[in-house]
Scaffold this active site. Structure first.
Site, short mmCIF file in Angstrom:
data_model
loop_
_atom_site.label_atom_id
_atom_site.label_comp_id
_atom_site.label_asym_id
_atom_site.label_seq_id
_atom_site.Cartn_x
_atom_site.Cartn_y
_atom_site.Cartn_z
N CYS A 70 -51.09 -3.47 32.96
CA CYS A 70 -50.65 -4.59 32.11
C CYS A 70 -51.79 -4.99 31.18
CB CYS A 70 -50.25 -5.77 32.99
SG CYS A 70 -49.86 -7.28 32.09
N CYS A 143 -46.24 -12.83 37.93
CA CYS A 143 -47.54 -12.88 37.27
C CYS A 143 -48.35 -14.00 37.89
CB CYS A 143 -47.38 -13.11 35.76
SG CYS A 143 -48.94 -13.27 34.89
N CYS A 357 -61.06 -22.21 19.53
CA CYS A 357 -60.59 -21.18 20.46
C CYS A 357 -61.18 -19.82 20.10
CB CYS A 357 -59.06 -21.11 20.46
SG CYS A 357 -58.34 -20.69 18.86
#
Length: 399
Positions: A70, A143, A357
């Site tokens: 993933c 998840c 960010c």
């Protein structure tokens, strides 16, 4: 043609990939760590781990069985101490490249209960994230980095795709249930989608930005306000990160009498700051501004909040407009706020609180503010994207 080589990993790169040297060229090999000896298939500057010959003492077992296939997580195989050191280094390295000397605090963990937002790629046979370096979908049963409220997200996304066709489903866990914002070509609401929404008790469903099912208006508590979240609206990935960053912002703005909150979104800072000061808030996202305004009007005891739709990239606030504030908060998207930073550099604003960010765009903008006469305080990294190469940060600039 790809070649298999035996290599020594010398560093962990900014994307969480191990770095090795072939002659003088750097090669990036996912899921490897500094000090390891590996066999890897090399194609250009990219590598694929074939065999781990000698493991680092800092290697640990990944917490998720999907790790390595993933593409959602990059670093689950590193000890917590070394992981935090690497995350802090993502900030310090960018500041050094920009020629900025600054104190950088230890990383503040802010994963909390997990991520409250996730976008899954869905078909009728399953849903998941993109595989590493691929457009293939890695189907997930669960998840572990998501909040418990999103535990069934892969199953819900699969049911939605079975009802209306292949699509992307962006889930947000809100105070009133799950919000599902669906996007895709040629998809339309139908009776099966309605039954699916009812079966999973979804609060709201939107398709390509248009609300098609609205059982409850999803809200998120921000300070004393309940904010009606627009479909697909931006939120900090974890509620703990929002609270952590908001706490740092409030502390930095202590004593401010006039505040501007730029790139304000739905108001996680503005609505909390309005408990003690009047706030001017601006963002290019019209639905977010409308949500902020609606939340403010319905919340008693707040100071005035003036919310305005404004594209701060194309139309940054000028020094004339900014000089009426003693504190300016900026929280831009990943691209940063170069144009607005240039305007701020020419102002008399006493404090600029910068939330970012992206360490690279932050370092660029910080250099602009410092060149304009601001003194940069301590930088605080905040880690809400556990196991990833992303890190938030906050710094205060003072005249």
């Amino acid at each position: 043609m790809p070649q298999v080589k035996t290599l020594e990993i010398s560093a962990l790169g900014h994307r969480g990939e191990g770095v090795a040297l072939i002659d003088t060229n750097r090669v990036f090999i996912p899921f490897t760590l500094p000090g390891e000896t590996v066999r890897a298939e090399i194609d250009g500057n990219r590598g694929r781990l074939v065999e781990l010959l000698a493991a680092s003492p800092d290697r640990i077992a990944a917490s998720c069985p999907h790790f390595g296939a993933c593409g959602g997580c990059q670093v689950q195989h590193l000890t917590d101490v070394e992981y935090r050191t690497w995350k802090r280094g993502l900030v310090t390295s960018q500041l050094e490249r920009a020629g900025i000397v600054a104190e950088v605090a230890d990383v503040v963990p802010a994963h909390g209960a997990g991520r409250r937002r996730a976008t899954l790629h869905a078909t009728k046979t399953g849903a998941g994230f993109m595989s590493l370096r691929s457009h293939d979908i890695r189907l997930l049963d669960a998840c572990p980095i998501l909040v418990p409220a999103l535990a069934a997200a892969p199953q819900i996304a699969t049911a939605i795709a079975a009802a209306i066709g292949p699509c992307d489903v962006s889930f947000t866990a809100t105070d009133l249930g799950l919000d599902a914002a669906i996007s895709g070509k040629g998809i339309k609401p139908n009776a099966e989608l309605t039954r699916t929404a009812a079966r999973y008790d979804l609060a709201r469903v939107a398709i390509n930005g248009e609300v098609v099912l609205n059982y409850r208006v999803p809200t998120i508590r921000m300070g004393e306000a309940d904010v009606p979240i627009p479909p697909g609206s931006f939120l900090q990935a974890t509620s703990l990160a929002e609270e952590t960053l908001a706490g740092l912002v409030i502390e930095a703005a202590k004593g401010a009498k006039s505040i501007a909150d730029l790139f304000c979104g739905v108001g996680p800072f503005a609505l909390r700051l309005a408990g003690r000061s009047a706030v001017y808030a601006a963002d290019s996202d019209a639905p977010a501004i409308a949500a902020l305004d609606a939340a403010h009007r319905k919340t008693k005891g707040l100071k005035a909040v003036t919310a305005e739709k404004r594209d701060l990239f194309r139309d940054p606030m000028s020094p004339f407009e900014l000089n009426r504030f003693d504190t300016v908060i900026i929280d831009p998207p990943r691209a940063g706020a170069r144009a607005q930073a240039r305007e701020l550099a020419g102002t008399k604003v006493a404090r600029v609180v910068y939330v970012s960010c992206d360490p690279q765009s932050f370092a660029r903008d910080a250099a602009i503010l410092v060149a304009g006469g601001y003194r940069m305080g301590r930088v605080t990294p905040v880690d809400q994207f556990l196991h990833s190469a992303h890190v938030e940060l906050l710094a205060v600039f003072s005249r």
